[in-house]
Design a protein around this motif. Structure first.
Motif, PDB file in Angstrom:
ATOM      1  N   LEU A 105       0.860  -1.182   0.000  1.00  0.00           N
ATOM      2  CA  LEU A 105       0.000   0.000   0.000  1.00  0.00           C
ATOM      3  C   LEU A 105       0.896   1.230   0.000  1.00  0.00           C
ATOM      4  O   LEU A 105       1.324   1.680   1.064  1.00  0.00           O
ATOM      5  CB  LEU A 105      -0.881   0.036   1.248  1.00  0.00           C
ATOM      6  CG  LEU A 105      -1.983  -0.991   1.361  1.00  0.00           C
ATOM      7  CD1 LEU A 105      -2.559  -0.993   2.765  1.00  0.00           C
ATOM      8  CD2 LEU A 105      -3.062  -0.689   0.360  1.00  0.00           C
ATOM      9  N   SER A 145      -6.187  -0.791   4.534  1.00  0.00           N
ATOM     10  CA  SER A 145      -6.239   0.589   4.056  1.00  0.00           C
ATOM     11  C   SER A 145      -5.250   1.427   4.844  1.00  0.00           C
ATOM     12  O   SER A 145      -4.985   1.162   6.015  1.00  0.00           O
ATOM     13  CB  SER A 145      -7.652   1.158   4.174  1.00  0.00           C
ATOM     14  OG  SER A 145      -8.102   1.130   5.507  1.00  0.00           O
ATOM     15  N   GLY A 194      -4.582   4.235  -0.345  1.00  0.00           N
ATOM     16  CA  GLY A 194      -5.699   3.449  -0.849  1.00  0.00           C
ATOM     17  C   GLY A 194      -5.937   2.175  -0.080  1.00  0.00           C
ATOM     18  O   GLY A 194      -5.609   2.073   1.100  1.00  0.00           O
ATOM     19  N   THR A 195      -6.517   1.199  -0.770  1.00  0.00           N
ATOM     20  CA  THR A 195      -6.883  -0.065  -0.136  1.00  0.00           C
ATOM     21  C   THR A 195      -6.378  -1.240  -0.963  1.00  0.00           C
ATOM     22  O   THR A 195      -6.100  -1.107  -2.149  1.00  0.00           O
ATOM     23  CB  THR A 195      -8.414  -0.189   0.017  1.00  0.00           C
ATOM     24  OG1 THR A 195      -8.999  -0.192  -1.287  1.00  0.00           O
ATOM     25  CG2 THR A 195      -8.984   0.931   0.848  1.00  0.00           C
ATOM     26  N   GLU A 196      -6.307  -2.381  -0.306  1.00  0.00           N
ATOM     27  CA  GLU A 196      -5.898  -3.628  -0.962  1.00  0.00           C
ATOM     28  C   GLU A 196      -6.707  -4.757  -0.340  1.00  0.00           C
ATOM     29  O   GLU A 196      -6.719  -4.924   0.880  1.00  0.00           O
ATOM     30  CB  GLU A 196      -4.405  -3.867  -0.745  1.00  0.00           C
ATOM     31  CG  GLU A 196      -3.890  -5.176  -1.258  1.00  0.00           C
ATOM     32  CD  GLU A 196      -3.418  -5.107  -2.697  1.00  0.00           C
ATOM     33  OE1 GLU A 196      -3.336  -6.170  -3.318  1.00  0.00           O
ATOM     34  OE2 GLU A 196      -3.131  -4.006  -3.173  1.00  0.00           O
TER      35      GLU A 196
END
Length: 187
Positions: A49, A132, A137-139
Motif C-alpha cells: 500500500l 487501508s 488506498g486499499t488492498e
C-alpha cells in the motif's frame, strides 16, 4: 609435426564448449530472475500500500468464533507515519496499527504487537480483509486462518484469559527475600 586431426579435434571441442556456454547463458537472458521478485515466503500473504508493505499476514485461532491473533509485519518505507486498518468485507474493523515512518511493526509471535479479535471463520479457511492506509488506498486480501496443528504455530494460538476467581500464590517480595538471606548464622 602436429597432426591435422588433433588440431581439428581441439577446434571442435572449443566450438562445442562455446555453444554450450551460449546456450546456458541464454536461459538467464530470457527468464526473469525469480529471487529478485517479492513473494510471501511462508504461510501468510503480502500486500503493498504505497510506502507500506504487509508481510506474511495470517491469523492463528483455535476455531471459528474464538479469539484469533494476527501474525506478520508492516513496514513503512515512507517519510510519514501511517495507520494501517484491517476490515472484513462486512466493514467490521479488526485492527488499526500505527506504523511510524521508516520502521517495521512486528505482529504477534514472541516479540510483536498483540492484535487479537474474534475470528469469523474456521481454521483452514481464508478471511477476506481489506487493508487501508489513508492516501495509499486499499488492498483486498484473503488472509489464511490457521490453528495450532503445525508445531511452529502451537504456542501462538490465543488462550482464554483466566477468570476473576482464579487465585495466585504470592511470591516473596524483594525486601522479604533480602531480609531472609541477610541473616547471619553462627558458625
Amino acid at each position: 609435426m602436429v597432426r591435422v586431426t588433433s588440431v581439428r579435434r581441439r577446434f571442435a571441442l572449443v566450438g562445442a564448449v562455446a555453444l554450450v556456454s551460449a546456450g546456458l547463458a541464454g536461459c538467464s537472458a530470457t527468464n526473469e530472475i525469480t529471487t529478485q521478485l517479492d513473494y510471501a515466503a511462508s504461510d501468510g500473504v503480502r500486500a503493498t500500500l504505497g510506502d507500506v508493505t504487509a508481510e506474511n499476514l495470517l491469523i492463528i485461532t483455535a476455531g471459528k468464533g474464538e479469539e484469533g491473533a494476527l501474525q506478520g509485519a508492516f513496514t513503512n518505507r515512507g517519510s510519514a507515519d501511517v495507520d494501517v486498518t484491517l476490515t472484513t468485507e462486512d466493514d467490521v474493523e479488526l485492527a488499526s496499527v500505527p506504523v511510524a515512518a521508516g520502521t517495521t511493526v512486528l505482529l504477534g509471535g514472541t516479540r510483536g504487537e498483540v492484535v487479537t479479535f474474534t475470528t469469523p471463520v474456521a481454521p483452514g479457511a481464508t478471511l477476506p480483509v481489506t487493508l487501508s492506509s489513508g492516501a495509499a488506498g486499499t488492498e483486498a486480501l484473503s488472509v489464511p486462518v490457521l490453528d495450532g496443528t503445525l508445531s511452529e504455530y502451537t504456542d501462538l494460538v490465543p488462550t482464554a484469559t483466566p477468570s476473576a476467581t482464579a487465585t495466585a500464590t504470592p511470591s516473596p517480595t524483594a525486601t522479604e527475600t533480602a531480609t531472609e538471606t541477610a541473616t547471619p548464622t553462627a558458625g
